[in-house]
Design an enzyme around this catalytic site. Structure first.
Site, PDB file in Angstrom:
ATOM      1  N   SER A 142       0.874  -1.177   0.000  1.00 30.13           N
ATOM      2  CA  SER A 142       0.000   0.000   0.000  1.00 30.13           C
ATOM      3  C   SER A 142       0.907   1.221   0.000  1.00 30.13           C
ATOM      4  CB  SER A 142      -0.868   0.008   1.268  1.00 30.13           C
ATOM      5  OG  SER A 142      -1.408   1.312   1.485  1.00 30.13           O
ATOM      6  N   TYR A 155      -1.384  -0.554  10.547  1.00 23.47           N
ATOM      7  CA  TYR A 155      -1.612  -0.912   9.145  1.00 23.47           C
ATOM      8  C   TYR A 155      -0.418  -0.448   8.302  1.00 23.47           C
ATOM      9  CZ  TYR A 155      -3.687  -1.171   4.492  1.00 23.47           C
ATOM     10  OH  TYR A 155      -3.922  -1.456   3.175  1.00 23.47           O
TER      11      TYR A 155
HETATM   12  P1  NAP Z   1     -11.454  -6.245   0.106  1.00 23.47           P
HETATM   13  O1  NAP Z   1     -12.390  -6.075  -1.038  1.00 23.47           O
HETATM   14  O2  NAP Z   1     -11.970  -6.119   1.507  1.00 23.47           O
HETATM   15  O3  NAP Z   1     -10.708  -7.645  -0.080  1.00 23.47           O
HETATM   16  C1  NAP Z   1     -10.007  -8.287   0.944  1.00 23.47           C
HETATM   17  C2  NAP Z   1      -9.932  -9.757   0.585  1.00 23.47           C
HETATM   18  O4  NAP Z   1      -9.213 -10.433   1.624  1.00 23.47           O
HETATM   19  C3  NAP Z   1     -11.294 -10.396   0.473  1.00 23.47           C
HETATM   20  O5  NAP Z   1     -11.292 -11.290  -0.618  1.00 23.47           O
HETATM   21  C4  NAP Z   1     -11.442 -11.153   1.778  1.00 23.47           C
HETATM   22  O6  NAP Z   1     -12.259 -12.277   1.535  1.00 23.47           O
HETATM   23  C5  NAP Z   1      -9.993 -11.544   2.036  1.00 23.47           C
HETATM   24  N1  NAP Z   1      -9.757 -11.832   3.452  1.00 23.47           N
HETATM   25  C6  NAP Z   1      -9.940 -10.983   4.508  1.00 23.47           C
HETATM   26  N2  NAP Z   1      -9.695 -11.628   5.648  1.00 23.47           N
HETATM   27  C7  NAP Z   1      -9.369 -12.915   5.313  1.00 23.47           C
HETATM   28  C8  NAP Z   1      -9.048 -14.067   6.057  1.00 23.47           C
HETATM   29  N3  NAP Z   1      -9.003 -14.060   7.404  1.00 23.47           N
HETATM   30  N4  NAP Z   1      -8.781 -15.219   5.382  1.00 23.47           N
HETATM   31  C9  NAP Z   1      -8.840 -15.256   4.038  1.00 23.47           C
HETATM   32  N5  NAP Z   1      -9.132 -14.190   3.280  1.00 23.47           N
HETATM   33  C10 NAP Z   1      -9.408 -13.036   3.916  1.00 23.47           C
HETATM   34  O7  NAP Z   1     -10.277  -5.164   0.020  1.00 23.47           O
HETATM   35  P2  NAP Z   1      -9.176  -4.870  -1.117  1.00 23.47           P
HETATM   36  O8  NAP Z   1      -9.059  -3.406  -1.172  1.00 23.47           O
HETATM   37  O9  NAP Z   1      -9.436  -5.621  -2.347  1.00 23.47           O
HETATM   38  O10 NAP Z   1      -7.876  -5.415  -0.366  1.00 23.47           O
HETATM   39  C11 NAP Z   1      -6.931  -6.261  -0.987  1.00 23.47           C
HETATM   40  C12 NAP Z   1      -5.544  -5.841  -0.554  1.00 23.47           C
HETATM   41  O11 NAP Z   1      -5.275  -4.525  -1.046  1.00 23.47           O
HETATM   42  C13 NAP Z   1      -5.309  -5.774   0.959  1.00 23.47           C
HETATM   43  O12 NAP Z   1      -4.056  -6.354   1.260  1.00 23.47           O
HETATM   44  C14 NAP Z   1      -5.267  -4.285   1.256  1.00 23.47           C
HETATM   45  O13 NAP Z   1      -4.474  -3.977   2.373  1.00 23.47           O
HETATM   46  C15 NAP Z   1      -4.650  -3.761  -0.038  1.00 23.47           C
HETATM   47  N6  NAP Z   1      -4.882  -2.336  -0.300  1.00 23.47           N
HETATM   48  C16 NAP Z   1      -6.144  -1.851  -0.450  1.00 23.47           C
HETATM   49  C17 NAP Z   1      -6.305  -0.491  -0.683  1.00 23.47           C
HETATM   50  C18 NAP Z   1      -7.681   0.107  -0.841  1.00 23.47           C
HETATM   51  O14 NAP Z   1      -7.770   1.357  -0.809  1.00 23.47           O
HETATM   52  N7  NAP Z   1      -8.729  -0.670  -1.031  1.00 23.47           N
HETATM   53  C19 NAP Z   1      -5.205   0.364  -0.788  1.00 23.47           C
HETATM   54  C20 NAP Z   1      -3.940  -0.181  -0.630  1.00 23.47           C
HETATM   55  C21 NAP Z   1      -3.779  -1.539  -0.397  1.00 23.47           C
HETATM   56  P3  NAP Z   1     -13.253 -13.010   2.582  1.00 23.47           P
HETATM   57  O15 NAP Z   1     -13.930 -11.944   3.381  1.00 23.47           O
HETATM   58  O16 NAP Z   1     -14.149 -13.806   1.690  1.00 23.47           O
HETATM   59  O17 NAP Z   1     -12.351 -13.874   3.401  1.00 23.47           O
END
Ligand code: NAP
Length: 269
Positions: A142, A155
């Site tokens: 991130s 985080y």
């Molecule tokens: P998201 O839509 O909430 O996706 C998170 C994913 O992780 C979901 O598929 C969730 O699936 C899975 N997950 C969460 N807890 C889990 C667990 N205990 N076991 C297995 N799977 C789990 O959010 P996203 O934005 O796509 O996030 C993906 C990555 O991008 C993360 O690492 C986040 O830190 C990073 N990121 C996001 C942003 C942003 O602004 N969105 C910015 C920078 C970095 P289930 O709930 O089905 O388990």
């Protein structure tokens, strides 16, 4: 539709957001997939759609990566799978509350998923990549990795770990045929924000990218051989200068003597 297989990509957190877009794009690029997350219904729906649209083999592995036995199952798949050519370490959670307003148990869970699980899965996949002289590791960090003041500090710290581990692996695996890319998304429109305590609608829309644009940019960066991809950063030269300054300083960080400015009378004694 691509017909030649590029091997199998295992994507964690593939049930929504960034991970689900990686699944879509990688299937269209010719990868078979193993999709990992807790929500089996969402994973199966995505797998059925992608299998139908691309003809690729898409497997679902329902796992809660905060549970030891579930992590072990995913590690076993990575270790055994000689056909696995890519790991996308994407599953992660965030937080927006400052330290004093945060529950330590929640912080601990975040470190477990963002840091420990990512490390364990990396250790499960990379030896096979090295043995086969090929493989790609994509670690979703991130921008808070380099801007820890922006959100919750734990985080930010967890994502700084992801960046540092990726850079160390790039160094260590440089001549082993293994590609390692760290992706540093800025704000991306996913469920992440609601789960972290600040729904994405509350952010200024001009700083929020769609997950589709974020992943397409990250894959373009991978194709261009980038080791660190920051999809929103307008000028790559800015990152290159930051990196060059860090690398140049690294040769001056260890010495027998303290720097002149610290040579007080007590230090001389
Ligand atoms: P998201 O839509 O909430 O996706 C998170 C994913 O992780 C979901 O598929 C969730 O699936 C899975 N997950 C969460 N807890 C889990 C667990 N205990 N076991 C297995 N799977 C789990 O959010 P996203 O934005 O796509 O996030 C993906 C990555 O991008 C993360 O690492 C986040 O830190 C990073 N990121 C996001 C942003 C942003 O602004 N969105 C910015 C920078 C970095 P289930 O709930 O089905 O388990």
């Amino acid at each position: 539709m691509t017909t030649t297989s590029k091997g199998t990509a295992l994507i964690t957190g593939a049930s929504s957001g960034i991970g689900a877009v990686y699944a879509d794009r990688l299937a269209r690029r010719g990868f078979d997939l193993i999709l990992v997350a807790r929500n089996g219904e969402r994973l199966r729906k995505l797998a059925d759609r992608l299998a139908g649209e691309t003809g690729r083999k898409i497997d679902v592995l329902v796992a809660d990566l905060t549970h030891r036995q579930d992590i072990a199952r995913v590690e076993a798949v990575l270790r055994a799978g000689s056909g696995i050519t890519m790991l996308v370490n994407n599953a992660g959670v965030g937080a927006t509350a400052p330290l004093l307003a945060s529950d330590i148990d929640k912080m601990d869970e975040m470190i477990a998923l963002n840091v420990n699980v990512l490390t364990r899965l990396t250790y499960a996949a990379v030896p096979g990549f090295v043995a086969r002289g090929a493989g790609t590791l994509i670690n979703i960090a991130s921008i808070v990795a380099v801007s820890p003041e922006t959100l919750n500090g734990v985080y930010g710290g967890s994502k700084a770990f992801v960046l540092a581990l990726s850079q160390s692996l790039q160094h260590e695996l440089a001549d082993k045929g293994v590609r390692v890319q760290a992706v540093l998304p800025g704000a991306t429109a996913t469920e992440f924000w609601g789960i972290a305590g600040l729904p994405v609608q509350h952010l200024p829309s001009e700083i929020v990218m769609t997950a589709e644009n974020m992943v397409d940019a990250a894959l373009a960066g991978l194709d261009q051989g980038e080791r660190v991809t920051i999809p929103a950063l307008p000028d790559q030269a800015e990152w290159d200068a930051f990196e060059a300054a860090r690398r140049a300083m690294s040769g001056r960080l260890s010495s027998t003597t303290p720097a002149q400015r610290y040579r007080t009378a007590a230090a001389q004694a």
